[in-house]
Design a protein around this motif. Structure first.
Motif, mmCIF file in Angstrom:
data_model
loop_
_atom_site.group_PDB
_atom_site.id
_atom_site.type_symbol
_atom_site.label_atom_id
_atom_site.label_comp_id
_atom_site.label_asym_id
_atom_site.label_seq_id
_atom_site.Cartn_x
_atom_site.Cartn_y
_atom_site.Cartn_z
ATOM 1 N N GLY A 139 0.788 -1.306 -0.064
ATOM 2 C CA GLY A 139 0.030 -0.039 -0.036
ATOM 3 C C GLY A 139 0.931 1.396 -0.127
ATOM 4 N N ALA A 140 1.804 1.213 0.864
ATOM 5 C CA ALA A 140 2.949 2.587 0.616
ATOM 6 C C ALA A 140 3.410 2.419 -0.600
ATOM 7 C CB ALA A 140 3.767 2.160 1.816
ATOM 8 N N ILE A 141 4.010 1.611 -1.047
ATOM 9 C CA ILE A 141 4.577 1.757 -2.597
ATOM 10 C C ILE A 141 3.722 2.250 -3.649
ATOM 11 C CG2 ILE A 141 5.884 0.315 -4.419
ATOM 12 C CD1 ILE A 141 7.024 -1.515 -2.067
ATOM 13 N N ALA A 142 2.453 1.666 -3.593
ATOM 14 C CA ALA A 142 1.196 2.113 -4.248
ATOM 15 C C ALA A 142 1.143 3.537 -4.183
ATOM 16 C CB ALA A 142 -0.027 1.436 -4.206
ATOM 17 N N GLY A 143 1.073 3.868 -2.849
ATOM 18 C CA GLY A 143 0.556 5.469 -2.559
ATOM 19 C C GLY A 143 1.729 6.220 -2.779
ATOM 20 N N ILE A 144 2.989 5.978 -2.562
ATOM 21 C CA ILE A 144 4.220 6.960 -3.011
ATOM 22 C C ILE A 144 4.334 7.020 -4.696
ATOM 23 C CG2 ILE A 144 6.628 6.772 -3.336
ATOM 24 C CD1 ILE A 144 6.828 5.531 -0.445
ATOM 25 N N LYS A 145 4.025 5.844 -5.339
ATOM 26 C CA LYS A 145 4.011 6.087 -6.798
ATOM 27 C C LYS A 145 2.926 6.836 -7.306
ATOM 28 C CE LYS A 145 3.963 3.110 -10.810
ATOM 29 N NZ LYS A 145 2.580 3.430 -11.403
ATOM 30 N N ARG A 146 1.740 6.713 -6.880
ATOM 31 C CA ARG A 146 0.654 7.584 -7.430
ATOM 32 C C ARG A 146 0.542 8.680 -6.688
ATOM 33 N NH1 ARG A 146 -4.521 3.163 -6.736
ATOM 34 N NH2 ARG A 146 -3.730 1.864 -8.413
ATOM 35 N N SER A 147 1.255 9.113 -5.523
ATOM 36 C CA SER A 147 1.271 10.700 -5.130
ATOM 37 C C SER A 147 2.232 11.354 -5.981
ATOM 38 C CB SER A 147 1.660 10.590 -3.612
ATOM 39 O OG SER A 147 0.729 10.027 -3.091
ATOM 40 N N ARG A 148 3.427 10.808 -6.325
ATOM 41 C CA ARG A 148 4.494 11.304 -7.050
ATOM 42 C C ARG A 148 3.958 11.481 -8.618
ATOM 43 N NH1 ARG A 148 9.690 8.354 -4.935
ATOM 44 N NH2 ARG A 148 9.969 9.356 -3.011
ATOM 45 N N GLU A 149 3.117 10.519 -9.145
ATOM 46 C CA GLU A 149 2.512 10.730 -10.458
ATOM 47 C C GLU A 149 1.542 11.856 -10.549
ATOM 48 O OE1 GLU A 149 0.826 7.026 -11.409
ATOM 49 O OE2 GLU A 149 2.784 6.455 -12.382
ATOM 50 N N LEU A 150 0.723 11.942 -9.488
ATOM 51 C CA LEU A 150 -0.350 13.115 -9.465
ATOM 52 C C LEU A 150 0.430 14.447 -9.259
ATOM 53 C CD1 LEU A 150 -3.117 13.930 -9.547
ATOM 54 C CD2 LEU A 150 -3.296 13.578 -6.945
ATOM 55 N N SER A 151 1.291 14.597 -8.255
ATOM 56 C CA SER A 151 2.159 15.658 -8.113
ATOM 57 C C SER A 151 2.727 16.398 -9.394
ATOM 58 C CB SER A 151 3.361 15.488 -7.023
ATOM 59 O OG SER A 151 2.559 15.322 -5.755
ATOM 60 N N ALA A 152 3.379 15.433 -10.173
ATOM 61 C CA ALA A 152 4.043 15.617 -11.302
ATOM 62 C C ALA A 152 3.048 16.135 -12.468
ATOM 63 C CB ALA A 152 4.822 14.434 -12.069
ATOM 64 N N HIS A 153 1.951 15.658 -12.646
ATOM 65 C CA HIS A 153 0.763 15.767 -13.267
ATOM 66 C C HIS A 153 0.179 17.171 -13.090
ATOM 67 C CE1 HIS A 153 -2.537 15.644 -16.059
ATOM 68 N NE2 HIS A 153 -3.372 15.710 -15.243
ATOM 69 N N LEU A 154 0.246 17.603 -11.868
ATOM 70 C CA LEU A 154 -0.453 18.797 -11.284
ATOM 71 C C LEU A 154 0.704 19.875 -11.536
ATOM 72 C CD1 LEU A 154 -2.080 17.879 -7.978
ATOM 73 C CD2 LEU A 154 -3.170 18.352 -10.084
ATOM 74 N N ALA A 155 1.837 19.546 -11.461
ATOM 75 C CA ALA A 155 3.033 20.361 -11.968
ATOM 76 C C ALA A 155 2.691 20.826 -13.525
ATOM 77 C CB ALA A 155 4.260 20.036 -11.524
ATOM 78 N N THR A 156 2.530 19.923 -14.345
ATOM 79 C CA THR A 156 2.652 20.334 -15.577
ATOM 80 C C THR A 156 1.076 21.068 -15.964
ATOM 81 O OG1 THR A 156 1.304 18.372 -16.183
ATOM 82 C CG2 THR A 156 3.484 18.176 -16.178
ATOM 83 N N LEU A 157 0.274 20.893 -15.261
ATOM 84 C CA LEU A 157 -1.022 21.807 -15.313
ATOM 85 C C LEU A 157 -0.915 23.091 -14.828
ATOM 86 C CD1 LEU A 157 -3.865 19.275 -14.056
ATOM 87 C CD2 LEU A 157 -3.147 20.004 -16.405
ATOM 88 N N ASP A 158 0.215 23.281 -13.761
ATOM 89 C CA ASP A 158 0.321 24.825 -13.535
ATOM 90 C C ASP A 158 1.040 25.430 -14.489
ATOM 91 O OD1 ASP A 158 0.983 24.087 -9.859
ATOM 92 O OD2 ASP A 158 -0.767 24.423 -11.068
ATOM 93 N N ILE A 159 2.086 24.572 -15.122
ATOM 94 C CA ILE A 159 2.886 25.035 -16.227
ATOM 95 C C ILE A 159 2.161 25.642 -17.493
ATOM 96 C CG2 ILE A 159 4.738 24.644 -17.848
ATOM 97 C CD1 ILE A 159 6.143 22.862 -15.697
ATOM 98 N N LYS A 160 1.092 24.613 -17.672
ATOM 99 C CA LYS A 160 0.393 24.946 -19.014
ATOM 100 C C LYS A 160 -0.669 26.297 -18.548
ATOM 101 C CE LYS A 160 0.340 20.309 -20.619
ATOM 102 N NZ LYS A 160 -0.346 19.059 -20.744
ATOM 103 N N ALA A 161 -1.015 26.336 -17.352
ATOM 104 C CA ALA A 161 -1.868 27.469 -17.219
ATOM 105 C C ALA A 161 -1.227 28.835 -17.191
ATOM 106 C CB ALA A 161 -2.684 27.219 -15.945
ATOM 107 N N ALA A 162 0.010 28.754 -16.848
ATOM 108 C CA ALA A 162 0.762 30.060 -16.723
ATOM 109 C C ALA A 162 1.235 30.802 -18.101
ATOM 110 C CB ALA A 162 2.133 29.804 -16.152
#
Length: 162
Positions: A139-162
């Motif tokens: 569960g921790a490994i899946a949580g780390i992987k998914r959290s990092r994927e979501l954070s990276a995706h959200l960062a790309t959305l912030d870049i695109k919005a700027a």
């Protein structure tokens, strides 16, 4: 293919991480099986000491912390995944506290030596703790992987919005 990945990542913004959350709840269930098995045992006065009190307190803390992790990883909070790893390590360490000691111990009941814990109960307890730890680790490994994927995706959305 890349668009499918973006859609999957974008959906994560609106869905919960049920895999990690469910595994944390399953770890709690295995700990409850451990808890019931060891505390229903009454062989002489072996279990009547301060260590059983500490064990009961730890079980309560574990149950609360694992449930908190379940809720935290459900919302992709990275810190709770690391806490799940710590809890998993402690679950493995617990094998050497009561199950190992009780399996090796004997007590005198009416002048007859009696094993505190038989092989069947020992295997059951070790299995419960190992399965609880495994659920926490996966569960921790899946949580780390998914959290990092979501954070990276959200960062790309912030870049695109700027």
């Amino acid at each position: 293919m890349n668009e499918e990945k973006n859609i999957r990542l974008d959906r994560m913004r609106y869905t919960k991480n049920t895999l990690s959350s469910g595994l944390a709840l399953l770890a709690i269930l295995f700990d409850v099986f451990f808890f019931i098995s060891i505390y229903e045992t009454d062989v002489g006065n072996y279990y009547y000491n301060i260590l059983i009190g500490a064990s009961i307190l730890y079980n309560l803390v574990f149950l609360l912390a694992a449930f908190l992790c379940s809720e935290g990883v459900k919302n992709y909070k990275l810190g709770y995944s690391y806490l799940m790893i710590v809890l998993g390590v402690i679950q493995l360490i617990r094998i050497f506290i009561y199950p190992m000691r009780a399996h090796a111990a004997t007590v005198m009941v009416q002048d007859v030596p009696v094993a505190v814990m038989g092989d069947g109960q020992f295997i059951k307890l070790v299995l419960c703790l190992v399965l609880s730890a495994a659920c926490l680790f996966v569960g921790a490994i899946a949580g780390i992987k998914r959290s990092r994927e979501l954070s990276a995706h959200l960062a790309t959305l912030d870049i695109k919005a700027a």
